[in-house]
Design a protein around this motif. Structure first.
Motif, PDB file in Angstrom:
ATOM      1  N   VAL A 154      33.622  17.018   7.935  1.00 15.69           N
ATOM      2  CA  VAL A 154      34.691  17.300   6.971  1.00 15.69           C
ATOM      3  C   VAL A 154      36.000  17.627   7.702  1.00 15.69           C
ATOM      4  O   VAL A 154      37.075  17.186   7.298  1.00 15.69           O
ATOM      5  CB  VAL A 154      34.275  18.466   6.051  1.00 15.69           C
ATOM      6  N   LEU A 191      36.565  18.366   0.552  1.00 16.96           N
ATOM      7  CA  LEU A 191      37.458  17.212   0.611  1.00 16.96           C
ATOM      8  C   LEU A 191      38.043  16.798  -0.737  1.00 16.96           C
ATOM      9  O   LEU A 191      39.233  16.565  -0.852  1.00 16.96           O
ATOM     10  CB  LEU A 191      36.769  15.998   1.268  1.00 16.96           C
ATOM     11  N   TRP A 211      30.544  12.194   4.935  1.00 13.22           N
ATOM     12  CA  TRP A 211      31.555  13.244   4.998  1.00 13.22           C
ATOM     13  C   TRP A 211      31.189  14.296   6.044  1.00 13.22           C
ATOM     14  O   TRP A 211      32.058  14.837   6.710  1.00 13.22           O
ATOM     15  CB  TRP A 211      31.763  13.900   3.633  1.00 13.22           C
ATOM     16  N   TYR A 218      34.491   6.051   4.674  1.00 14.78           N
ATOM     17  CA  TYR A 218      34.243   7.172   3.772  1.00 14.78           C
ATOM     18  C   TYR A 218      33.012   6.909   2.893  1.00 14.78           C
ATOM     19  O   TYR A 218      32.507   7.802   2.252  1.00 14.78           O
ATOM     20  CB  TYR A 218      35.481   7.317   2.898  1.00 14.78           C
ATOM     21  N   TRP A 259      37.654  14.499   8.963  1.00 11.43           N
ATOM     22  CA  TRP A 259      38.410  13.819   7.906  1.00 11.43           C
ATOM     23  C   TRP A 259      39.716  14.560   7.649  1.00 11.43           C
ATOM     24  O   TRP A 259      40.786  13.952   7.500  1.00 11.43           O
ATOM     25  CB  TRP A 259      37.596  13.761   6.604  1.00 11.43           C
ATOM     26  N   ALA A 268      27.221  16.821  -0.248  1.00 12.74           N
ATOM     27  CA  ALA A 268      28.265  15.829   0.042  1.00 12.74           C
ATOM     28  C   ALA A 268      27.602  14.547   0.528  1.00 12.74           C
ATOM     29  O   ALA A 268      26.494  14.580   1.073  1.00 12.74           O
ATOM     30  CB  ALA A 268      29.227  16.326   1.118  1.00 12.74           C
TER      31      ALA A 268
END
Lengths: 376, 264
Positions: free
Chosen positions: A134, A27, A283, B136, A137, A279
């Protein structure tokens, strides 16, 4: 037991210390570190290795898809399937797989898979996955809808393959008024469907009900057995018998003439287990992507993150197999005894494992290992 | 004034609601973090208004509404809530996604509402900066980004001073899931909302923290320009939670605004 060759087609072409400056390689590691010339050369190399694996006698060539990560720059599994459909002759092409929840057009997906099946002469094994966070996202797809979209996308693809068009689809997440794909798979009624598992009991039950081939990825044996139990529970609900052909398992593996050489090569898998899985929790598992049961199971399935394990621990835990052909045969036989699987997927190239080492491993697998485990 | 807890049924959904105070009704809509209950500012405001502080469907102890897709659904739901709870024509105060909900409600049915207080509402796209992607980050990271300075928050110890219990973690997870369901895409805004704001002639107070790191203060200017009868008050040394960070100042602002003129 059948063996499958798999490469994530990584792009480990940057100084590691640059990657270490970011919270994750996924990302947010800037794509200015993407080396276009090296990527072009790598694709030629990786595809050559797949072609050699076909010639060496692997039962299948597994390909996968990720986004926004150097760990896997195979960003279009259907494109790769089409290429391999022309450049290989015998092996099944196992797409494991298409990330259904982030797909906005299941009809196009059904058409592309059908086309790959036609081009390859009916060699497609069509895997469907929910993806890691991921990809959610990357696609800006609501994780709360992940499972619903997975199931609805699957249902529409299956309908495209099995029911004559034209028809209408008005679901919760997908809406098409005129569905009539003029491209259908060669295999009837459709390519076999495979489903991977890492932590979700619901997915195992769901796959079991439908009789799909179910493959846990890189989990301890006891967790794989638990997931297989969920699969059997689903199969029993639907009155299905489970054979070893329904079950697979994925590990990392490399072989060489000597144990020392193999262990040296196998060390490259640590990058895949470590830096590429580093991560923040959000995420990989954004809010709502997993059910409560799935989250709890995930905690048990991964009491320790793979990212925190040493090479020796990864080898000891059977996540990585690295040895002479005889040693590898012995380890694969143990996997078969422990899990009763009919398919063993080998992540067999990774990171900076060089081309000659990869090719030699493929060659030795073909000459010695594949024949030895075929009867298991 | 001790509040009571009620469950108000709206369209078959049980809505857990704090009710307290006396005076004209004031409906209070919470942000994505959930209903923090009867905090200090509410205690002060409820001396002159009857406060109705419901917990959104899918949050806290209210029932699920997994059929909802966006804040416009929540807005329609709360217009129904006003009828179900027989609030007449209440004042409406909303914070963050509650502020966005309030703005949507006003564009749908301005006449059903008296005065509006919008506290750091999301809902419109900032012209230059970005709304923080709250999903996030971990809840712990988020807390540090949400308030300007924990040391100045009077209720910090009561609200955040100890690790959450498993039940509180479950509720926080549920809140976050429902917030994601309502706001994921387009993220935290409705591209069409600004076109409808001129319809809303209700007297409106917009409150923002100068140091808001979640929703940029420029959104306050945009709301002020869009709402014909609005004023913007920016609090210095304050982040995204004015009612919690500066409860006394905030309660004073609200009382002055609501308690001034009689009803419109």
């Amino acid at each position: 037991m059948k063996l499958y060759y798999f490469s994530e087609m990584p792009h480990h072409e940057f100084p590691d210390e640059e990657g270490d400056k970011y919270p994750s390689l996924r990302l947010e590691f800037p794509n200015r570190f993407f080396d276009r010339e090296k990527a072009a050369a790598n694709f030629r190399r990786y595809l050559t290795e797949y072609e050699f694996a076909d010639q060496a006698g692997f039962a299948g060539l597994m390909i996968n898809e990720h986004h926004s990560t150097p760990s896997c720059v195979n960003v279009g599994v259907n494109m790769t399937a089409a290429v391999l459909g022309r450049t290989t002759r015998r092996a099944k092409i196992l797409l494991l797989g298409n990330i259904l929840p982030i797909e906005d057009n299941p009809v196009r997906m059904a058409e592309q898979l059908a086309m790959a099946d036609l081009i390859s002469g009916g060699r497609v094994l069509s895997g469907f996955v929910r993806g890691v966070g991921v990809e959610t996202w990357w696609a800006n797809s609501n994780p709360v809808h992940n499972r619903e979209r997975f199931e609805e996308c699957h249902d529409l693809i299956l309908k495209c393959w099995t029911e004559p068009g034209p028809f209408r689809w008005e679901g919760r997440h997908y809406h098409f008024r005129h569905v009539n794909p003029w491209c259908l798979p060669l295999q009837k009624p459709h390519p076999p469907i495979w489903i991977p598992g890492t932590a979700s009991p619901e997915t195992a039950v769901w796959a079991g009900r439908r009789g799909y081939t179910y493959v846990p990825f890189l989990v301890p044996f006891e967790i794989a057995r638990e997931l297989f139990d969920f699969y059997r529970q689903g199969a029993a609900e639907a009155g299905r018998t489970v054979t070893q052909d329904n079950l697979g398992f994925l590990i990392c593996a490399v072989t060489a003439e000597t144990k020392a050489k193999a262990l040296e090569a196998g060390r490259h898998f640590v990058w895949r287990m470590g830096p590429t899985l580093r991560a923040p929790a959000e995420w990989f598992a954004p809010v709502g992507m997993r059910s409560r049961a799935g989250s709890q199971f995930a905690l048990r399935a991964r009491p320790r993150s793979l990212a925190t394990m040493s090479y020796e621990e990864l080898v000891e835990g059977q996540f990585i197999v690295a040895g002479t052909p005889d040693e590898v045969i012995d380890r694969f036989a143990r996997v078969q005894r422990e899990l009763g699987v009919g398919h063993l997927l080998l992540e067999a190239q990774e990171s900076r494992m060089d081309h000659p080492t990869t090719m030699r491993s493929i060659e030795l697998m073909g000459a010695k290992v594949i024949p030895a485990v075929a009867s298991l | 004034m001790r509040p009571r807890e009620e469950t108000i049924s709206v369209g078959g959904i049980g809505v857990h609601t704090w009710v307290g105070g006396h005076g004209e009704p004031l409906l209070v809509l919470h942000g994505a973090g959930g209903n923090r209950g009867w905090t200090r500012w509410l205690d002060q405001v409820s001396e002159r208004f009857t406060v109705w502080a419901p917990t959104h469907p899918g949050f806290g102890r209210s029932d699920d509404a997994d059929w909802m897709e966006g804040i416009d659904d929540l807005a329609r739901f709360y217009l129904w809530f006003i009828e179900a709870a027989k609030l007449g024509r209440p004042h409406l105060l909303g914070h963050s996604i509650g502020g966005w909900t309030a703005a949507e409600m006003a564009t749908m049915s301005a006449g059903a509402l008296a005065r509006l207080v919008l506290v750091a509402p999301v809902g419109i796209k900032p012209e230059t900066a970005e709304i923080l992607d709250v999903f996030y980050y971990s809840p712990a990271q988020l807390l540090t980004m949400t308030v300007h300075d924990p040391k100045t928050v009077p209720e910090w110890q009561e609200l955040y001073g100890r690790p959450p219990t498993p039940q509180e973690i479950e509720i926080a997870t549920r809140n976050r899931e429902m917030a994601a369901r309502l706001t994921w895409k387009p993220y935290m805004h409705n591209p069409r909302l600004a076109h409808f704001l001129p319809r809303v002639t209700n007297p409106t107070l917009i409150v923002w923290g100068r140091e808001d790191r979640v929703v940029p203060v420029e959104c306050g200017e945009q709301y002020r320009r869009g709402l014909p009868n609005s004023t913007l008050t920016v609090l210095e040394g304050c982040g995204h939670l004015p009612p919690i960070e500066q409860p006394d100042v905030f309660a004073r602002l609200v009382l002055d605004f609501l308690g001034g003129d009689s009803r419109r």
